[in-house]
Design an enzyme around this catalytic site. Structure first.
Site, PDB file in Angstrom:
ATOM      1  NE  ARG A  52    -122.169 -56.491  56.418  1.00 49.22           N
ATOM      2  CZ  ARG A  52    -123.023 -56.012  55.633  1.00 49.22           C
ATOM      3  NH1 ARG A  52    -123.146 -55.119  54.633  1.00 49.22           N
ATOM      4  NH2 ARG A  52    -124.259 -56.471  55.515  1.00 49.22           N
ATOM      5  CE  LYS A 149    -126.938 -55.461  58.482  1.00 51.30           C
ATOM      6  NZ  LYS A 149    -127.456 -54.218  58.393  1.00 51.30           N
ATOM      7  CD  GLU A 182    -124.059 -46.203  55.920  1.00 52.56           C
ATOM      8  OE1 GLU A 182    -124.061 -47.292  55.320  1.00 52.56           O
ATOM      9  OE2 GLU A 182    -124.019 -46.227  57.107  1.00 52.56           O
TER      10      GLU A 182
HETATM   11  N1  PDD Z   1    -128.729 -53.225  56.285  1.00 49.22           N
HETATM   12  N2  PDD Z   1    -125.747 -49.370  55.465  1.00 49.22           N
HETATM   13  C1  PDD Z   1    -126.412 -49.720  56.529  1.00 49.22           C
HETATM   14  C2  PDD Z   1    -126.247 -48.827  57.563  1.00 49.22           C
HETATM   15  C3  PDD Z   1    -127.091 -50.668  56.531  1.00 49.22           C
HETATM   16  O1  PDD Z   1    -127.969 -50.948  57.567  1.00 49.22           O
HETATM   17  C4  PDD Z   1    -127.233 -51.590  55.203  1.00 49.22           C
HETATM   18  C5  PDD Z   1    -128.078 -52.875  55.310  1.00 49.22           C
HETATM   19  C6  PDD Z   1    -126.373 -51.260  54.219  1.00 49.22           C
HETATM   20  C7  PDD Z   1    -126.372 -52.046  53.232  1.00 49.22           C
HETATM   21  O2  PDD Z   1    -125.983 -53.338  53.149  1.00 49.22           O
HETATM   22  P1  PDD Z   1    -126.153 -54.381  52.439  1.00 49.22           P
HETATM   23  O3  PDD Z   1    -126.063 -54.360  51.223  1.00 49.22           O
HETATM   24  O4  PDD Z   1    -125.000 -55.718  52.981  1.00 49.22           O
HETATM   25  O5  PDD Z   1    -127.525 -55.015  52.955  1.00 49.22           O
HETATM   26  C8  PDD Z   1    -125.602 -50.125  54.260  1.00 49.22           C
HETATM   27  C9  PDD Z   1    -129.762 -54.323  56.407  1.00 49.22           C
HETATM   28  C10 PDD Z   1    -130.503 -54.518  55.346  1.00 49.22           C
HETATM   29  C11 PDD Z   1    -130.563 -54.309  57.576  1.00 49.22           C
HETATM   30  O6  PDD Z   1    -130.757 -53.191  58.064  1.00 49.22           O
HETATM   31  O7  PDD Z   1    -131.261 -55.219  58.093  1.00 49.22           O
END
Ligand code: PDD
Length: 282
Positions: A52, A149, A182
């Site tokens: 990712r 991200k 989300e």
């Molecule tokens: N963030 N959507 C957003 C906008 C996020 O910031 C995150 C997680 C997720 C979930 O993704 P994952 O399961 O891969 O953690 C969805 C991480 C935890 C953070 O903010 O650091």
């Protein structure tokens, strides 16, 4: 909290030093990051996180330094040596120092930060239940960056503040078309009839690693799954709602916009997913 930090492979004993104030990650949000978990010293789904990160970096036109894998391995080994057990490992990759304006330097010298934070023992699962609010901030499903991200998280910061100001613990964002997207830093699942439903990437979500793990768990337990657009009303009428993220794993949502979800208690499908996830992470 213990914090172990490396900048471009060098351990920073004093975290107030290390990254330039002219770094484009800081001035422009020009970079990507990943948050992953170390469970008893082992990184959960490291490959998926690296994929990712690489995808986001390629959307930004950033090269991932070859040192990334070894840097992470060294950091994890050091954390284990220093007795850090359950922890969050964050990788931040930026385009490095830039001149004023937006144009990137002809030759970028990326900044790579690996930081490990020890985590307190998690809240026992049923007590994790939270309330959520559908906020006015929207995810832009037309932007190629919604699925990355990137360091630009201020939509989520403002969304969370809006939810908190309204007395809820977390925010749920819709996309520009008005479908459920989300959470502020999590993915959304609902149980509707006996089917587990979560929005697709076309609704502006970050494709979560925990979301993928929960879909694996549900499939292996024979739970019916639909990945489809969800109307906001479906959240309020759902039997169960939960959020997934690396930091908060599976978090039941028992109220949305003040409306109680079913009985107001975490439901059986959420419990099954949480239990399956706990086995997966070991
Ligand atoms: N963030 N959507 C957003 C906008 C996020 O910031 C995150 C997680 C997720 C979930 O993704 P994952 O399961 O891969 O953690 C969805 C991480 C935890 C953070 O903010 O650091």
């Amino acid at each position: 909290v213990t914090a172990l930090v490396w900048v471009n492979g060098r351990r920073q004993r004093r975290t107030e030093r290390g990254v330039s104030p002219l770094d484009r990650g800081f001035t422009l949000g020009d970079g990507v990051f990943e948050t992953l978990r170390l469970y008893a010293g082992a990184a959960f789904r490291l490959e998926a996180h690296l994929r990712r990160l690489a995808r986001g970096a390629s959307v930004l036109g950033l090269e991932v330094p070859a040192s990334l894998g070894p840097d992470i391995a060294r950091a994890v080994a050091a954390a284990t040596r220093e007795g850090v057990g359950d922890a969050a490992l964050r990788v931040t990759l930026t385009r490095g120092i830039g001149a004023p304006g937006l144009a990137p330097p002809a030759v970028a010298h990326p900044t790579l930060v690996v930081a490990i934070h020890s985590l307190d023992a998690p809240t026992p699962w049923p007590e994790r239940a939270i309330t959520a609010r559908i906020v006015s901030v929207r995810r832009n499903e037309h932007s190629p960056l919604s699925s990355c991200k990137t360091l630009a998280f201020t939509d989520s910061v403002v969304a969370l503040a809006e939810a908190r100001a309204a007395g809820a613990e977390d925010a749920i964002l819709l996309d520009a078309a008005g479908h459920v997207s989300e959470g502020s830093a999590s993915n959304v699942f609902v149980v509707s009839d006996d089917t587990l439903v979560t929005p697709p990437e076309s609704c502006g979500i970050l494709p979560g690693i925990t979301r993928a793990a929960v879909l694996d768990v549900a499939a292996s337990r024979g739970i019916a799954i639909e990945v489809r657009a969800l109307e906001p009303e479906e959240l309020l009428l759902a039997r169960e709602v939960f959020l997934t993220s690396t930091l908060r794993e599976i978090t039941p949502v028992v109220r949305v916009d003040g409306t109680r979800i079913a009985s107001g208690e975490p439901g059986p499908v959420t419990a099954a997913c949480a239990e399956g996830f706990a086995r997966l992470r070991g």
